[in-house]
Design a protein around this motif. Structure first.
Motif, PDB file in Angstrom:
ATOM      1  N   GLU A 192      77.394 -45.220  88.711  1.00  0.00           N
ATOM      2  CA  GLU A 192      77.864 -46.395  88.057  1.00  0.00           C
ATOM      3  C   GLU A 192      77.059 -46.886  86.819  1.00  0.00           C
ATOM      4  OE1 GLU A 192      78.169 -49.047  91.328  1.00  0.00           O
ATOM      5  OE2 GLU A 192      80.206 -48.657  91.526  1.00  0.00           O
TER       6      GLU A 192
ATOM      7  N   LEU B 298      74.790 -45.275  92.608  1.00  0.00           N
ATOM      8  CA  LEU B 298      75.780 -44.606  92.900  1.00  0.00           C
ATOM      9  C   LEU B 298      76.975 -45.457  93.257  1.00  0.00           C
ATOM     10  CD1 LEU B 298      74.113 -41.643  94.770  1.00  0.00           C
ATOM     11  CD2 LEU B 298      75.070 -41.816  92.406  1.00  0.00           C
ATOM     12  N   PRO B 299      78.172 -45.191  93.206  1.00  0.00           N
ATOM     13  CA  PRO B 299      79.405 -46.159  93.690  1.00  0.00           C
ATOM     14  C   PRO B 299      79.252 -46.261  95.281  1.00  0.00           C
ATOM     15  CG  PRO B 299      80.143 -44.441  92.651  1.00  0.00           C
ATOM     16  CD  PRO B 299      78.740 -44.098  92.495  1.00  0.00           C
ATOM     17  N   SER B 300      78.456 -45.627  96.029  1.00  0.00           N
ATOM     18  CA  SER B 300      78.461 -45.737  97.439  1.00  0.00           C
ATOM     19  C   SER B 300      77.396 -46.978  97.739  1.00  0.00           C
ATOM     20  CB  SER B 300      77.877 -44.451  98.024  1.00  0.00           C
ATOM     21  OG  SER B 300      76.650 -44.287  97.606  1.00  0.00           O
ATOM     22  N   GLY B 301      76.844 -47.465  96.758  1.00  0.00           N
ATOM     23  CA  GLY B 301      75.811 -48.641  96.822  1.00  0.00           C
ATOM     24  C   GLY B 301      74.288 -48.059  97.299  1.00  0.00           C
ATOM     25  N   HIS B 302      74.296 -46.696  96.826  1.00  0.00           N
ATOM     26  CA  HIS B 302      72.957 -45.766  96.835  1.00  0.00           C
ATOM     27  C   HIS B 302      72.340 -45.843  95.664  1.00  0.00           C
ATOM     28  CE1 HIS B 302      74.628 -45.481 100.999  1.00  0.00           C
ATOM     29  NE2 HIS B 302      73.372 -45.264 101.317  1.00  0.00           N
ATOM     30  N   ARG B 303      70.995 -45.490  95.553  1.00  0.00           N
ATOM     31  CA  ARG B 303      70.306 -45.379  94.354  1.00  0.00           C
ATOM     32  C   ARG B 303      69.330 -43.911  94.914  1.00  0.00           C
ATOM     33  NH1 ARG B 303      65.464 -49.318  91.663  1.00  0.00           N
ATOM     34  NH2 ARG B 303      64.492 -47.829  90.782  1.00  0.00           N
TER      35      ARG B 303
ATOM     36  N   ALA C   6      69.792 -47.071 100.212  1.00  0.00           N
ATOM     37  CA  ALA C   6      70.535 -47.957  99.896  1.00  0.00           C
ATOM     38  C   ALA C   6      70.195 -49.086  98.989  1.00  0.00           C
ATOM     39  CB  ALA C   6      71.130 -48.948 101.225  1.00  0.00           C
TER      40      ALA C   6
END
Length: 144
Positions: free
Chosen positions: A76, A102-107, A142
């Motif tokens: 993102e 990332l779109p999954s809410g992770h870094r 996350a």
């Protein structure tokens, strides 16, 4: 966002690397591709990886564009922190961390050495990123 903690002494390769990071942060694929010579190559990371199973690099605009779609477009947003930068000849080696959100809410934070070589026209002839996949994946977490 780009956090630059390194030398700001003008150098063509350093300037090209800065513009490359700016284009990635802006999500500007066309602008990023325009920074590369037609016969440019991207090795990110250097050697075999999920992005480049053969480890031969992505050669030419078409392959570099496909790399963008496989790697850069998945996040993102990106943040770059450059702790140091060494320019010599037609190249610069930047040492730092690239954070991908990332779109999954992770870094994921990727620490590495990022080497750019430019031609006399200032276009990027090669971008080689030295980083370790397992080490980067070890930072997956996350975001809040």
């Amino acid at each position: 966002m780009i956090t630059w903690q390194a030398s700001r002494v003008e150098h063509p390769a350093r300037t090209a690397s800065w513009r490359s990071m700016e284009a990635v942060v802006a999500g500007d694929k066309a602008g990023w591709l325009a920074l590369f010579a037609p016969d440019g190559v991207v090795e990110d990371p250097v050697g075999p990886s999920a992005f480049d199973p053969q480890g031969l690099g992505h050669h030419g605009h078409e392959a570099i564009a496909a790399f963008w779609d496989k790697a850069i477009a998945l996040a993102e947003r990106f943040e770059f922190t450059i702790a140091d930068s060494f320019a010599a000849g037609s190249e610069v080696a930047n040492i730092g961390t690239i954070s991908a959100f990332l779109p999954s809410g992770h870094r994921v934070d990727t620490e590495g050495v990022f080497v750019y070589r430019v031609g006399e026209d200032g276009l990027i002839r090669s971008m080689r990123a030295f980083w370790e996949v397992d080490r980067a994946m070890g930072t997956l977490r996350a975001t809040s």
